[in-house]
Every structure is written in structure tokens, then in C-alpha cells.
Design an enzyme around this catalytic site. Structure first.
Site, PDB file in Angstrom:
ATOM      1  N   ASN A  10     -10.779  -4.658 -48.060  1.00 32.11           N
ATOM      2  CA  ASN A  10     -10.898  -6.117 -48.120  1.00 32.11           C
ATOM      3  C   ASN A  10     -11.245  -6.486 -49.556  1.00 32.11           C
ATOM      4  O   ASN A  10     -12.398  -6.389 -49.969  1.00 32.11           O
ATOM      5  CB  ASN A  10     -11.991  -6.563 -47.139  1.00 32.11           C
ATOM      6  CG  ASN A  10     -12.211  -8.064 -47.157  1.00 32.11           C
ATOM      7  OD1 ASN A  10     -11.603  -8.781 -47.955  1.00 32.11           O
ATOM      8  ND2 ASN A  10     -13.089  -8.534 -46.298  1.00 32.11           N
ATOM      9  N   ARG A  89      -6.899  -6.460 -45.665  1.00 33.07           N
ATOM     10  CA  ARG A  89      -7.098  -7.857 -45.265  1.00 33.07           C
ATOM     11  C   ARG A  89      -6.356  -8.735 -46.269  1.00 33.07           C
ATOM     12  O   ARG A  89      -6.579  -8.622 -47.486  1.00 33.07           O
ATOM     13  CB  ARG A  89      -8.583  -8.200 -45.288  1.00 33.07           C
ATOM     14  CG  ARG A  89      -8.809  -9.651 -44.964  1.00 33.07           C
ATOM     15  CD  ARG A  89     -10.221 -10.061 -45.168  1.00 33.07           C
ATOM     16  NE  ARG A  89     -10.401 -11.448 -44.790  1.00 33.07           N
ATOM     17  CZ  ARG A  89     -11.362 -12.218 -45.256  1.00 33.07           C
ATOM     18  NH1 ARG A  89     -12.238 -11.746 -46.105  1.00 33.07           N
ATOM     19  NH2 ARG A  89     -11.456 -13.462 -44.849  1.00 33.07           N
ATOM     20  N   HIS A 178     -10.039 -16.836 -41.033  1.00 33.56           N
ATOM     21  CA  HIS A 178     -10.988 -16.067 -40.195  1.00 33.56           C
ATOM     22  C   HIS A 178     -10.366 -15.698 -38.847  1.00 33.56           C
ATOM     23  O   HIS A 178     -11.086 -15.489 -37.871  1.00 33.56           O
ATOM     24  CB  HIS A 178     -12.291 -16.852 -39.914  1.00 33.56           C
ATOM     25  CG  HIS A 178     -13.152 -17.087 -41.099  1.00 33.56           C
ATOM     26  ND1 HIS A 178     -13.830 -18.279 -41.297  1.00 33.56           N
ATOM     27  CD2 HIS A 178     -13.480 -16.305 -42.149  1.00 33.56           C
ATOM     28  CE1 HIS A 178     -14.523 -18.215 -42.419  1.00 33.56           C
ATOM     29  NE2 HIS A 178     -14.322 -17.026 -42.961  1.00 33.56           N
ATOM     30  N   ARG A 239     -18.978 -23.972 -50.598  1.00 34.55           N
ATOM     31  CA  ARG A 239     -17.840 -24.903 -50.439  1.00 34.55           C
ATOM     32  C   ARG A 239     -18.288 -26.156 -49.706  1.00 34.55           C
ATOM     33  O   ARG A 239     -19.059 -26.092 -48.748  1.00 34.55           O
ATOM     34  CB  ARG A 239     -16.713 -24.234 -49.644  1.00 34.55           C
ATOM     35  CG  ARG A 239     -15.985 -23.173 -50.416  1.00 34.55           C
ATOM     36  CD  ARG A 239     -14.923 -22.502 -49.574  1.00 34.55           C
ATOM     37  NE  ARG A 239     -15.055 -21.059 -49.666  1.00 34.55           N
ATOM     38  CZ  ARG A 239     -14.619 -20.187 -48.772  1.00 34.55           C
ATOM     39  NH1 ARG A 239     -13.998 -20.605 -47.683  1.00 34.55           N
ATOM     40  NH2 ARG A 239     -14.800 -18.906 -48.942  1.00 34.55           N
ATOM     41  N   GLY A 331     -24.338 -17.053 -37.912  1.00 29.22           N
ATOM     42  CA  GLY A 331     -24.210 -17.198 -36.452  1.00 29.22           C
ATOM     43  C   GLY A 331     -24.893 -16.079 -35.688  1.00 29.22           C
ATOM     44  O   GLY A 331     -25.439 -16.292 -34.600  1.00 29.22           O
ATOM     45  N   GLU A 383     -14.851  -7.453 -38.174  1.00 26.89           N
ATOM     46  CA  GLU A 383     -13.560  -7.676 -38.844  1.00 26.89           C
ATOM     47  C   GLU A 383     -12.922  -6.362 -39.300  1.00 26.89           C
ATOM     48  O   GLU A 383     -11.727  -6.155 -39.112  1.00 26.89           O
ATOM     49  CB  GLU A 383     -13.744  -8.627 -40.028  1.00 26.89           C
ATOM     50  CG  GLU A 383     -13.984 -10.056 -39.560  1.00 26.89           C
ATOM     51  CD  GLU A 383     -14.378 -10.995 -40.676  1.00 26.89           C
ATOM     52  OE1 GLU A 383     -15.506 -10.848 -41.184  1.00 26.89           O
ATOM     53  OE2 GLU A 383     -13.569 -11.854 -41.046  1.00 26.89           O
TER      54      GLU A 383
END
Ligand code: ADP
Length: 398
Positions: A10, A89, A178, A239, A331, A383
């Protein structure tokens, strides 16, 4: 028989995350991070974890190629002849790809022409692919796209209210990102609750440095908060997420800012960092909030309200709601963010159980809803594991 292994890469603009994965066992034989790359100095570091042991090594040259050249012998020493492929990725696949692909010259070309849509991400992904192909010329390389899972969005969800020519000739539409994470956690949520993936509806929130929500119906993404680029939608680490599009003109007229400066503002100086004036790191913000820092307090309030608003909006895409899922570093760990977000969502019959909420941290999955509430689940994302499984599936070896 020993199963094949997949190396997952990644590549970001200044870092490379990697993992050597046995996809059949979801076993990580070695994993790590090369950081401070492409900084024109000699500060590059390679961190890796093997057999529970953590190691760090300074890189002689701080480039993506040098980092891969340093880590690949370590990977090869462990994998031997078991390495079956490399899974990369890739952030933006445009409309070209709705699933993972073996990287052929045509796939590479499509990733290259999508650079305009993802100037911050795809160039780094390409660097990783090219370096790994040079170092592992005999292995199959597979691209796993962040956008692929969202290719099932209906047109009314992916089109902007702009003239058709911009969509048709320039690809201006919403793509979503995502995807690997939203797909993995929604499937896992169904497994955890004994529901069939093909017959269940979820709202998912991936909250890391980048943050996005998705509405998933019977295993398919029907809407998501990120758009043409990963800037749209929620408040993120640095962001801004959604702002009035007229902001660009306003800043140009009143402050004389050019597009580059505005891009830098919205992508790197806004979000939790901009609001708090302190940091993009939620852990630090939570601590600062406890110490009475007003910027940190406001940043958390805005983050949670905007997240709740996005989830409520995405509920329009669902025929029913079987559950809501939290994942990503925030999360999975921030009981405060989960509690504050759910407090705005009582109209969707979402209520939190404080004790269960407090217990689901540091990788612990579980249900955190109060009695009578629609399900609320914490599901740690995976992931790298999912990229390894997708890669092995494409190679017909899983
Ligand atoms: P990335 O998108 O870079 O993969 P992660 O998914 O690792 O990011 O998420 C990083 C975010 O998770 C940071 O804001 C970090 O502060 C937050 N985080 C990690 N652990 C905790 C924790 N225990 N409590 C609150 N936030 C946390």
C-alpha cells in the site's frame, strides 16, 4: 499442503505499508511500514513486525524503490517459494474497474490515465507497482481498487448536478473510496449477526485519517460519502470534507489564493487539524478536550455531527436498516466519537449501551447498541487481509 502467500503493498506519497499474508489463515508473517520517503533527505525508516517482535532500520536512501529493495529480501527469506503474487492497493480505478485485476500493460495504462482524478494517490500507487514489478519480475501483480466496490452505485447517486459533457468526456462523477474496508466490515457484520450478506442492509463508517460512510444493500454499495476524489463528505484528519463550492472563488477573490494553495488548505490544513488548531490525531484531541481545549472540543463536536448527518442522509439508500458499523482507527477505538455520533441518530432508532461501547476498543469487535435499538457494531477492518484474499482470488489460488 502449504498455502501460497501474498505480499500486500500500500504505497502512499511518503510511506509504504506492507504485509506478507497467508490468505487462507489470515496470518500476517511479516508486516510493517516504510516512512518519511521521497523527502529529499536521509530520514527514511523501515519498521517491521515479525513473530511479535518489532524492529526498525534506517534506510540508506529515502525513496520508494530503496524501501522496497530493503524489505523485499526480508519478505523473500520468509516466503521462499510460497509467494504467489503481490497485491497492490490502488486508490482510484475510475470507471474502468469493478473488481481486482491482474496488472497488465492495459491495466497500468488505465491507472495512469486516472491520475488526473487522484493526483495525490495514484502516482504513489504507480511508483509502488513499478518498483515491485522490477524487483519481482516473475510474480503476478494484482491491483485492488478502493473505488471498485462502489461501482454498483446507481446513477442518481453517482452523478453530480453538472452538465452531462463533464461526466461523459471528463469522468466528473462520484466514485467513492475505502471500498475494500466497507465491503469487508459489512460482510463481517453480517457474519457476526447470523444474517446473510446477500440479504442484509448496513450503514458503515470507516473513520481513520481519511473518513467515509457507505450504504450497503445485499452486499452492494448503493451510496457513499466520498465523491470524485477522497475530499468530499465527512470531516477528516486534515481534509475539510464538504464545503460550499463557492469557497474557491471567495478565497481567490478576497485573498488572491491560487488553486494549489486552496488544494493544500482543503486537503492538508483543514478537518480536525484546522478546526482544533492543534492536531489531526483523535487520541490527542480527546485528551485536549478533557483538559478544556476549546478547539479540540469543537473539532470533535463538528466531526460527530457531520458524521451523523452523513449516515442519516445515506439511510435514504436503504430499504431497511439491519445495523450500523464503526471501523478504522477512530471507529474501532473512540467510544466518545461513537457515543456522540449516535446521540444525533435517535430518529433512526439507534441508541448506545455505554458499558458495551466502552469495552469495544483496541481491536475488540462487538455489538454496542442498547436494548431495543437497531444494531450498532464495532468491526475492526482488515484492508491488508482483504487485499491478500482478493489477490489470491484473482489468481485462482484461494
Ligand atoms: P489510516 O487512515 O492512516 O489507516 P487509522 O485507521 O490508523 O488511519 O486511524 C488513525 C486515527 O485513529 C487517528 O486519528 C488516531 O488518533 C485514531 N485513534 C487510534 N487509536 C485511538 C484511540 N485509542 N482513541 C481515539 N482515537 C484513536
Amino acid at each position: 499442503m502449504e498455502q501460497g502467500l501474498v505480499l500486500v503493498i500500500n504505497c502512499g506519497s511518503s510511506s509504504i505499508k506492507f504485509a506478507l499474508v497467508d490468505p487462507s489463515q489470515n496470518d500476517f508473517l511479516i508486516s510493517g511500514l516504510a516512512e518519511r520517503l521521497a523527502t529529499n533527505n536521509d530520514e527514511g525508516l523501515l519498521h517491521w513486525q515479525q513473530n511479535g517482535q518489532k524492529n526498525t532500520q534506517a534506510l540508506a536512501v529515502s525513496t520508494h524503490h530503496a524501501a522496497l529493495a530493503t524489505l523485499l529480501p526480508k519478505v523473500q527469506a520468509i516466503a521462499g517459494s510460497r509467494l504467489i503474487g503481490v497485491g497492490h492497493r490502488v486508490v482510484h480505478g475510475g470507471e474502468h474497474f469493478s473488481s481486482a485485476q491482474i496488472i497488465t500493460p492495459a491495466v497500468l495504462h488505465a491507472i495512469r490515465i486516472t491520475v488526473q482524478l487522484a493526483p495525490l494517490h495514484n502516482p504513489a500507487n504507480l511508483l509502488g507497482i513499478e518498483a515491485a514489478q522490477t524487483l519481482f519480475p516473475d510474480l503476478a501483480h494484482v491491483a485492488v481498487f478502493d473505488t471498485a466496490f462502489h461501482q454498483t452505485l446507481p446513477e442518481h447517486a453517482y452523478r453530480y448536478a453538472l452538465p452531462e459533457m463533464l461526466y461523459r468526456d471528463y469522468g466528473v462523477r462520484r466514485y467513492g473510496f475505502h471500498g475494500t474496508s466497507h465491503q469487508y466490515v459489512s460482510q463481517h457484520a453480517a457474519e457476526m449477526t447470523g444474517l446473510a450478506v446477500r440479504n442484509s442492509c448496513w450503514l458503515t463508517a470507516h473513520l481513520g485519517n481519511g473518513c467515509s460512510t457507505a450504504a450497503i444493500v445485499n452486499g452492494e454499495s448503493r451510496d457513499t460519502s466520498m465523491g470524485m476524489t477522497p475530499l468530499e463528505g465527512l470531516v477528516m484528519g486534515t481534509r475539510s470534507g464538504d464545503v460550499d463550492p463557492n469557497l474557491h472563488g471567495y478565497l481567490a477573490r478576497t485573498l488572491g489564493w491560487n488553486l494549489e494553495k486552496i488544494d493544500q488548505l482543503l486537503n492538508h490544513e483543514s478537518g480536525l487539524l484546522g478546526l482544533s488548531g492543534l492536531t489531526n490525531d483523535m487520541r490527542t484531541l480527546e485528551q485536549a478536550r478533557l483538559n478544556g481545549h476549546t478547539g479540540a472540543t469543537l473539532a470533535i463536536e463538528v466531526f460527530c455531527y457531520r458524521l451523523a448527518k452523513s449516515l442519516a442522509a445515506l439511510s435514504c439508500a436503504l430499504p431497511q436498516l439491519d445495523g450500523m458499523v464503526f471501523t478504522g482507527g477512530i471507529g474501532e477505538n473512540s467510544a466518545l466519537v461513537r457515543e456522540k455520533t449516535i446521540a444525533h441518530l435517535h430518529l433512526l432508532n439507534l441508541y448506545i449501551n455505554p458499558a458495551a461501547n466502552a469495552a469495544c476498543v483496541h481491536g475488540k469487535a462487538g455489538a454496542i447498541q442498547a436494548e431495543g435499538s437497531v444494531r450498532i457494531l464495532v468491526v475492526p477492518t482488515d484492508e491488508e487481509g482483504q487485499i491478500a484474499r482478493d489477490t489470491a482470488t484473482v489468481l485462482n489460488k484461494y
